[in-house]
Design a protein around this motif. Structure first.
Motif, PDB file in Angstrom:
ATOM      1  N   UNK A   1       0.817  -1.214   0.000  1.00 25.24           N
ATOM      2  CA  UNK A   1       0.000   0.000   0.000  1.00 25.24           C
ATOM      3  C   UNK A   1       0.844   1.255   0.000  1.00 25.24           C
ATOM      4  N   UNK A   2       1.890   1.279   0.808  1.00 29.55           N
ATOM      5  CA  UNK A   2       2.722   2.471   0.943  1.00 29.55           C
ATOM      6  C   UNK A   2       4.005   2.408   0.109  1.00 29.55           C
ATOM      7  N   UNK A   3       4.140   1.355  -0.711  1.00 30.05           N
ATOM      8  CA  UNK A   3       5.332   1.178  -1.535  1.00 30.05           C
ATOM      9  C   UNK A   3       6.601   1.306  -0.700  1.00 30.05           C
ATOM     10  N   UNK A   4       6.598   0.608   0.440  1.00 29.64           N
ATOM     11  CA  UNK A   4       7.749   0.667   1.343  1.00 29.64           C
ATOM     12  C   UNK A   4       8.899  -0.166   0.807  1.00 29.64           C
ATOM     13  N   UNK A   5      10.083   0.315   1.015  1.00 31.20           N
ATOM     14  CA  UNK A   5      11.281  -0.453   0.694  1.00 31.20           C
ATOM     15  C   UNK A   5      11.915  -0.860   2.016  1.00 31.20           C
TER      16      UNK A   5
END
Length: 191
Positions: free
Chosen positions: A184-188
Motif C-alpha cells: 500500500x505504501x510502496x515501502x522499501x
C-alpha cells in the motif's frame, strides 16, 4: 517481519489533545520515545501517520467508488464503537467500503475504542469481521502509538493483535503484519 502501519509523533500543542481524558498523552512524542518500544515488540519498520480529523463518512464511500484507481486506507477499521458493543452497526457501516477492491483497512486504534479494562475478547469479533470483509491481503496492522497508551502499552497493543491473528496461516499473518503495508505504501524494507 512486522510493520507498524500506524503510529504518531507529535508535540503537546495539538489542539485535539486538549480534550478531557487525554491528559496522560498530552506531551511531546518523538522518535527517541518510539525506538525502545519497537525493539521490545520486534517491529521492523513503521509508517508515521498524521491527518486531520474528519466526520464525512459519505465522502470516503463516494471517493472509493468514484476513483477505483486510488487506494484508500480505512483508518482504525473506521473506529468501531467497541465499548458500546456495536458490532452489527459497524459491520453494516463498513460492508460497502470493504466491497471496493481499492480499499484496505488498518487493524489499529481498537484498544482505545474498547476502553479501559479491555480484553482481547472485546476486539476479537471486530478483527474476525474485518478478516471476513477485507481478507488478510487487504488488512494491515498498526499500534496507534502513543494514543494506545491511554489504555495499553505499545507491547500490549501488539500482543493483543497477535492473539487475534493466531488462527491465520503464516502467509496470512505476514500479509496483515507486513505485506499489505509494504504494498500500500510502496515501502522499501529489508528482509
Amino acid at each position: 517481519m512486522i510493520i507498524d502501519a500506524h503510529h504518531h509523533l507529535w508535540t503537546a500543542d495539538y489542539q485535539w489533545l486538549t480534550e478531557p481524558g487525554l491528559e496522560s498523552i498530552r506531551r511531546d512524542y518523538t522518535v527517541a520515545d518510539l525506538v525502545p518500544r519497537l525493539d521490545e515488540s520486534n517491529v521492523t519498520a513503521t509508517v508515521l501517520v498524521e491527518a486531520g480529523r474528519c466526520d464525512a463518512e459519505e465522502t470516503a464511500g463516494f471517493l472509493a467508488h468514484a476513483t477505483p484507481g486510488t487506494t484508500f486506507v480505512l483508518d482504525h477499521l473506521g473506529k468501531p464503537r467497541i465499548e458500546a458493543d456495536d458490532l452489527a452497526g459497524w459491520r453494516a457501516a463498513v460492508r460497502d467500503l470493504a466491497a471496493c477492491d481499492n480499499v484496505v483497512a488498518k487493524l489499529s486504534g481498537l484498544l482505545t475504542e474498547a476502553g479501559a479494562g479491555w480484553r482481547v475478547a472485546d476486539i476479537r469479533p471486530y478483527v474476525d469481521t474485518a478478516l471476513d470483509l477485507f481478507g488478510p491481503q487487504r488488512l494491515m496492522a498498526g499500534s496507534d502509538w502513543p494514543v494506545c497508551e491511554l489504555v495499553a502499552t505499545y507491547d500490549e497493543a501488539w500482543t493483543a493483535l497477535h492473539a487475534c491473528l493466531g488462527e491465520l496461516s503464516p502467509d496470512e499473518r505476514t500479509a496483515v503484519l507486513a505485506d499489505t503495508a509494504i504494498r500500500t505504501y510502496a515501502l522499501e524494507v529489508g528482509s
